[in-house]
Design a protein around this motif. Sequence first.
Motif, PDB file in Angstrom:
ATOM      1  N   ILE A   1       0.823  -1.223  -0.190  1.00  0.00           N
ATOM      2  CA  ILE A   1       0.039  -0.076  -0.125  1.00  0.00           C
ATOM      3  C   ILE A   1       0.682   1.261  -0.084  1.00  0.00           C
ATOM      4  CG2 ILE A   1      -1.541   1.560   1.443  1.00  0.00           C
ATOM      5  CD1 ILE A   1      -2.984  -1.242   2.177  1.00  0.00           C
ATOM      6  N   CYS A   2       1.961   1.314   0.676  1.00  0.00           N
ATOM      7  CA  CYS A   2       2.863   2.442   0.882  1.00  0.00           C
ATOM      8  C   CYS A   2       3.464   2.752  -0.401  1.00  0.00           C
ATOM      9  CB  CYS A   2       3.778   2.173   2.033  1.00  0.00           C
ATOM     10  SG  CYS A   2       3.056   2.365   3.628  1.00  0.00           S
ATOM     11  N   LYS A   3       3.972   1.414  -1.230  1.00  0.00           N
ATOM     12  CA  LYS A   3       4.736   1.528  -2.384  1.00  0.00           C
ATOM     13  C   LYS A   3       3.693   2.214  -3.323  1.00  0.00           C
ATOM     14  CE  LYS A   3       8.315  -1.974  -1.772  1.00  0.00           C
ATOM     15  NZ  LYS A   3       8.619  -3.222  -1.968  1.00  0.00           N
ATOM     16  N   LYS A   4       2.807   1.729  -3.337  1.00  0.00           N
ATOM     17  CA  LYS A   4       1.635   2.123  -4.522  1.00  0.00           C
ATOM     18  C   LYS A   4       0.952   3.677  -4.172  1.00  0.00           C
ATOM     19  CE  LYS A   4       1.196  -2.445  -6.875  1.00  0.00           C
ATOM     20  NZ  LYS A   4       0.174  -3.238  -7.362  1.00  0.00           N
ATOM     21  N   LYS A   5       1.052   3.879  -2.845  1.00  0.00           N
ATOM     22  CA  LYS A   5       0.433   4.951  -2.404  1.00  0.00           C
ATOM     23  C   LYS A   5      -1.374   4.856  -2.637  1.00  0.00           C
ATOM     24  CE  LYS A   5       4.264   8.051  -3.063  1.00  0.00           C
ATOM     25  NZ  LYS A   5       4.464   7.834  -1.464  1.00  0.00           N
ATOM     26  N   SER A   6      -1.741   3.741  -2.318  1.00  0.00           N
ATOM     27  CA  SER A   6      -3.274   3.451  -2.578  1.00  0.00           C
ATOM     28  C   SER A   6      -3.454   2.024  -1.772  1.00  0.00           C
ATOM     29  CB  SER A   6      -3.622   3.134  -4.045  1.00  0.00           C
ATOM     30  OG  SER A   6      -4.788   2.641  -4.501  1.00  0.00           O
ATOM     31  N   THR A   7      -4.782   2.112  -1.290  1.00  0.00           N
ATOM     32  CA  THR A   7      -5.391   1.014  -0.623  1.00  0.00           C
ATOM     33  C   THR A   7      -5.826  -0.149  -1.723  1.00  0.00           C
ATOM     34  OG1 THR A   7      -7.548   2.247  -0.185  1.00  0.00           O
ATOM     35  CG2 THR A   7      -5.674   2.257   1.491  1.00  0.00           C
ATOM     36  N   GLU A   8      -5.891   0.235  -2.749  1.00  0.00           N
ATOM     37  CA  GLU A   8      -6.575  -0.434  -3.765  1.00  0.00           C
ATOM     38  C   GLU A   8      -7.651  -1.209  -3.642  1.00  0.00           C
ATOM     39  OE1 GLU A   8      -2.644  -1.999  -6.233  1.00  0.00           O
ATOM     40  OE2 GLU A   8      -2.541  -2.687  -4.258  1.00  0.00           O
ATOM     41  N   GLY A   9      -8.452  -0.716  -2.651  1.00  0.00           N
ATOM     42  CA  GLY A   9      -9.866  -1.556  -2.448  1.00  0.00           C
ATOM     43  C   GLY A   9      -9.602  -2.445  -1.183  1.00  0.00           C
ATOM     44  N   PHE A  10      -8.745  -2.416  -0.677  1.00  0.00           N
ATOM     45  CA  PHE A  10      -8.384  -3.290   0.577  1.00  0.00           C
ATOM     46  C   PHE A  10      -9.207  -2.771   1.721  1.00  0.00           C
ATOM     47  CE2 PHE A  10      -4.263  -4.330  -1.286  1.00  0.00           C
ATOM     48  CZ  PHE A  10      -4.502  -5.793  -1.239  1.00  0.00           C
ATOM     49  N   GLN A  11     -10.087  -3.474   2.396  1.00  0.00           N
ATOM     50  CA  GLN A  11     -10.935  -3.115   3.664  1.00  0.00           C
ATOM     51  C   GLN A  11     -10.037  -2.646   4.765  1.00  0.00           C
ATOM     52  OE1 GLN A  11     -14.416  -5.685   3.857  1.00  0.00           O
ATOM     53  NE2 GLN A  11     -14.231  -6.474   1.813  1.00  0.00           N
ATOM     54  N   SER A  12     -10.849  -1.724   5.368  1.00  0.00           N
ATOM     55  CA  SER A  12     -10.223  -1.370   6.753  1.00  0.00           C
ATOM     56  C   SER A  12     -11.077  -2.045   7.897  1.00  0.00           C
ATOM     57  CB  SER A  12     -10.468   0.131   6.908  1.00  0.00           C
ATOM     58  OG  SER A  12     -11.509   0.555   7.001  1.00  0.00           O
ATOM     59  N   LEU A  13     -12.164  -2.563   7.699  1.00  0.00           N
ATOM     60  CA  LEU A  13     -13.034  -2.990   8.820  1.00  0.00           C
ATOM     61  C   LEU A  13     -12.243  -4.150   9.603  1.00  0.00           C
ATOM     62  CD1 LEU A  13     -15.642  -3.149  10.191  1.00  0.00           C
ATOM     63  CD2 LEU A  13     -16.489  -4.945   8.767  1.00  0.00           C
ATOM     64  N   PRO A  14     -11.366  -5.160   9.105  1.00  0.00           N
ATOM     65  CA  PRO A  14     -10.739  -6.077   9.914  1.00  0.00           C
ATOM     66  C   PRO A  14      -9.760  -5.369  11.059  1.00  0.00           C
ATOM     67  CG  PRO A  14     -10.758  -6.795   7.734  1.00  0.00           C
ATOM     68  CD  PRO A  14     -11.381  -5.337   7.568  1.00  0.00           C
ATOM     69  N   TYR A  15      -9.033  -4.423  10.558  1.00  0.00           N
ATOM     70  CA  TYR A  15      -8.098  -3.617  11.607  1.00  0.00           C
ATOM     71  C   TYR A  15      -8.673  -2.806  12.378  1.00  0.00           C
ATOM     72  CZ  TYR A  15      -5.246  -4.828   7.223  1.00  0.00           C
ATOM     73  OH  TYR A  15      -4.764  -5.573   6.389  1.00  0.00           O
ATOM     74  N   VAL A  16      -9.944  -2.384  12.199  1.00  0.00           N
ATOM     75  CA  VAL A  16     -10.652  -1.546  13.490  1.00  0.00           C
ATOM     76  C   VAL A  16     -11.331  -2.351  14.237  1.00  0.00           C
ATOM     77  CG1 VAL A  16     -12.848   0.100  13.445  1.00  0.00           C
ATOM     78  CG2 VAL A  16     -11.142   0.301  11.662  1.00  0.00           C
ATOM     79  N   SER A  17     -11.936  -3.374  13.865  1.00  0.00           N
ATOM     80  CA  SER A  17     -12.335  -4.649  14.556  1.00  0.00           C
ATOM     81  C   SER A  17     -11.406  -5.222  15.529  1.00  0.00           C
ATOM     82  CB  SER A  17     -12.955  -6.004  13.633  1.00  0.00           C
ATOM     83  OG  SER A  17     -14.186  -5.062  12.968  1.00  0.00           O
ATOM     84  N   ALA A  18     -10.295  -5.556  14.996  1.00  0.00           N
ATOM     85  CA  ALA A  18      -8.988  -6.028  15.801  1.00  0.00           C
ATOM     86  C   ALA A  18      -8.511  -5.007  16.794  1.00  0.00           C
ATOM     87  CB  ALA A  18      -7.657  -5.980  15.086  1.00  0.00           C
ATOM     88  N   LEU A  19      -8.664  -3.742  16.527  1.00  0.00           N
ATOM     89  CA  LEU A  19      -8.387  -2.706  17.620  1.00  0.00           C
ATOM     90  C   LEU A  19      -9.372  -2.598  18.608  1.00  0.00           C
ATOM     91  CD1 LEU A  19      -6.739  -0.113  18.673  1.00  0.00           C
ATOM     92  CD2 LEU A  19      -7.781   1.471  17.141  1.00  0.00           C
ATOM     93  N   PHE A  20     -10.777  -2.553  18.266  1.00  0.00           N
ATOM     94  CA  PHE A  20     -11.876  -2.658  19.133  1.00  0.00           C
ATOM     95  C   PHE A  20     -11.522  -4.080  20.194  1.00  0.00           C
ATOM     96  CE2 PHE A  20     -16.334  -3.890  20.258  1.00  0.00           C
ATOM     97  CZ  PHE A  20     -16.494  -2.637  21.014  1.00  0.00           C
ATOM     98  N   SER A  21     -11.444  -5.445  19.682  1.00  0.00           N
ATOM     99  CA  SER A  21     -11.254  -6.349  20.263  1.00  0.00           C
ATOM    100  C   SER A  21     -10.075  -6.219  21.316  1.00  0.00           C
ATOM    101  CB  SER A  21     -10.910  -7.429  19.335  1.00  0.00           C
ATOM    102  OG  SER A  21     -10.648  -8.713  20.189  1.00  0.00           O
ATOM    103  N   ALA A  22      -8.987  -5.879  20.980  1.00  0.00           N
ATOM    104  CA  ALA A  22      -7.852  -5.764  21.853  1.00  0.00           C
ATOM    105  C   ALA A  22      -8.070  -4.804  23.220  1.00  0.00           C
ATOM    106  CB  ALA A  22      -6.639  -4.881  20.907  1.00  0.00           C
ATOM    107  N   MET A  23      -8.902  -3.463  22.595  1.00  0.00           N
ATOM    108  CA  MET A  23      -9.479  -2.505  23.620  1.00  0.00           C
ATOM    109  C   MET A  23     -10.354  -3.052  24.573  1.00  0.00           C
ATOM    110  SD  MET A  23     -10.037   0.702  20.996  1.00  0.00           S
ATOM    111  CE  MET A  23     -10.824   1.735  22.149  1.00  0.00           C
ATOM    112  N   LEU A  24     -11.182  -3.859  24.235  1.00  0.00           N
ATOM    113  CA  LEU A  24     -12.139  -4.727  25.188  1.00  0.00           C
ATOM    114  C   LEU A  24     -11.504  -5.800  25.941  1.00  0.00           C
ATOM    115  CD1 LEU A  24     -14.944  -5.767  23.010  1.00  0.00           C
ATOM    116  CD2 LEU A  24     -14.916  -4.358  24.902  1.00  0.00           C
ATOM    117  N   TRP A  25     -10.284  -6.387  25.516  1.00  0.00           N
ATOM    118  CA  TRP A  25      -9.556  -7.435  26.292  1.00  0.00           C
ATOM    119  C   TRP A  25      -8.558  -6.662  27.350  1.00  0.00           C
ATOM    120  CZ3 TRP A  25     -11.027 -12.074  27.291  1.00  0.00           C
ATOM    121  CH2 TRP A  25     -11.791 -12.724  26.497  1.00  0.00           C
TER     122      TRP A  25
END
Length: 272
Positions: free
Chosen positions: A32-56
């Motif tokens: 992503i950094c090399k191409k300077k584009s997320t190319e349609g990858f989703q952010s939800l898994p990372y947001v969910s992982a952050l929320f899960s870590a905060m809960l635990w």
Amino acid sequence: MALNVLAFTFGIMGNIISFIVFLAPVPTFVRICKKKSTEGFQSLPYVSALFSAMLWIYYAMQKDGSGFLLITINSVGCFIETIYIVLFITYANKKARISTLKVLGLLNFLGFAAIILVCELLTKGSNREKVLGGICVGFSVCVFAAPLSIMRVVIRTKSVEFMPFSLSLFLTLSAITWLFYGLAIKDFYVALPNIMGAFLGAVQMILYIIYKYYKAPKTDDTEKPKTVSGHSIDMVKLASTPASGDLKAPPQTHGGDLEGQIEKEMANQIQT
């Protein structure tokens, strides 16, 4: 004393394996950094992982000392996932950036703040631990259930390109380690979701072995066999268990389901 040593051993092993899993998306973000584009990858898994870590982390803080190893790995997870989210927002297009910020605000800020307020104002002592534990278990079960869609795709397509073996292996080891840690400290809320995680991880590896060397039936010379181009799905992006190939699909729309997005992407990539 022996039980404490056993719990500490499993906790350290869980921290190490989970750290490896947290680093699984690094190649994706290098791209992503090399191409300077997320190319349609989703952010939800990372947001969910952050929320899960905060809960635990919040759950572990309610325990008297026995939650230290939960706090360490999930603190590291919060830091890593935050970096992923910042990079995603930096290189995402306007629509994906706004969508990510909305989910981040609703889930990780308003949602987490609401949980803290309810727990702090309406519960005390052991009751607070039970309520938080129930929330953590519920969210973790949803995360572990996400790979079911991928397993269905593997069975339908008879291709394991969508399910990397190494990631399935580490996710399974992580679930087994935290399961034994939960049993060692007699914590039902830590052990329960990892029973499901270990089971689903084992099923993924069995499917991989079955379809890894699967040979498609021979076709007539007049008919070219259909092939699926190289493409992989990051399981942590679907389930961020300590929580991570990537699902490259258009940004998720309201009402759409994950399996539909996967099948749509597969259809677009099939070459006749």
